[in-house]
Design a protein around this motif. Structure first.
Motif, short mmCIF file in Angstrom:
data_model
loop_
_atom_site.label_atom_id
_atom_site.label_comp_id
_atom_site.label_asym_id
_atom_site.label_seq_id
_atom_site.Cartn_x
_atom_site.Cartn_y
_atom_site.Cartn_z
N THR A 1 0.85 -1.05 -0.04
CA THR A 1 -0.23 -0.08 -0.04
C THR A 1 0.73 1.23 -0.01
O THR A 1 1.87 1.48 0.93
N TRP B 1 0.07 8.57 -1.10
CA TRP B 1 0.56 9.80 -1.66
C TRP B 1 0.46 10.77 -1.04
O TRP B 1 -0.54 11.36 -0.42
N GLU C 1 -5.51 -4.36 -0.80
CA GLU C 1 -6.68 -3.74 -1.47
C GLU C 1 -7.67 -3.17 -0.39
O GLU C 1 -8.13 -2.11 -0.41
N VAL D 1 -6.00 0.03 1.10
CA VAL D 1 -6.07 1.10 0.05
C VAL D 1 -7.50 1.45 0.12
O VAL D 1 -7.43 3.02 0.42
N HIS E 1 -8.62 5.39 1.25
CA HIS E 1 -9.61 6.46 0.48
C HIS E 1 -10.73 6.73 1.43
O HIS E 1 -11.25 7.83 1.44
N ARG F 1 -4.66 9.54 -0.56
CA ARG F 1 -4.84 9.03 -1.74
C ARG F 1 -3.82 8.06 -1.63
O ARG F 1 -2.44 8.02 -0.95
N THR G 1 -2.67 3.88 -3.31
CA THR G 1 -2.53 2.93 -4.33
C THR G 1 -1.94 1.61 -3.95
O THR G 1 -1.07 1.58 -2.72
N GLU H 1 0.73 -1.41 -5.15
CA GLU H 1 1.47 -2.03 -6.23
C GLU H 1 2.20 -3.22 -5.79
O GLU H 1 2.29 -3.43 -4.65
#
Length: 81
Positions: free
Chosen positions: A8, A11, A60, A63, A67, A72, A74, A76
């Motif tokens: 996770t 940003w 997930e 993340v 949210h 922010r 994402t 990866e």
């Protein structure tokens, strides 16, 4: 952090206060005040920080949680894979 092929990434954004980001990291991930502050500084100065690692499903979920707090984030694939 759990090891896994996913991570996770939170940003930097111009909206959330640094103190709020620390609060989210402490509340959701259970980080100590100093670890949460260290990660927030990394987000602020480097533009991003890895805050969890694990299975795709776990990441997930993290993340989505970020949210829901208005951050922010994402997922990866980790580079160690």
């Amino acid at each position: 952090m759990d090891d896994g092929p996913w991570q996770t990434v939170v940003w930097n954004d111009p909206v959330n206060l640094q103190s709020y980001v620390v609060h989210v990291f402490r509340t959701y991930f259970g980080f100590s005040r100093s670890r949460a502050h260290q990660l927030m500084i990394q987000v602020h100065e480097q533009g991003r920080a890895v805050v969890s690692r694990g299975s795709r499903e776990r990441v997930e979920s993290d993340v989505q949680a970020m949210h829901s707090f208005g951050l922010r984030a994402t997922l990866e694939r980790t580079e160690e894979d």
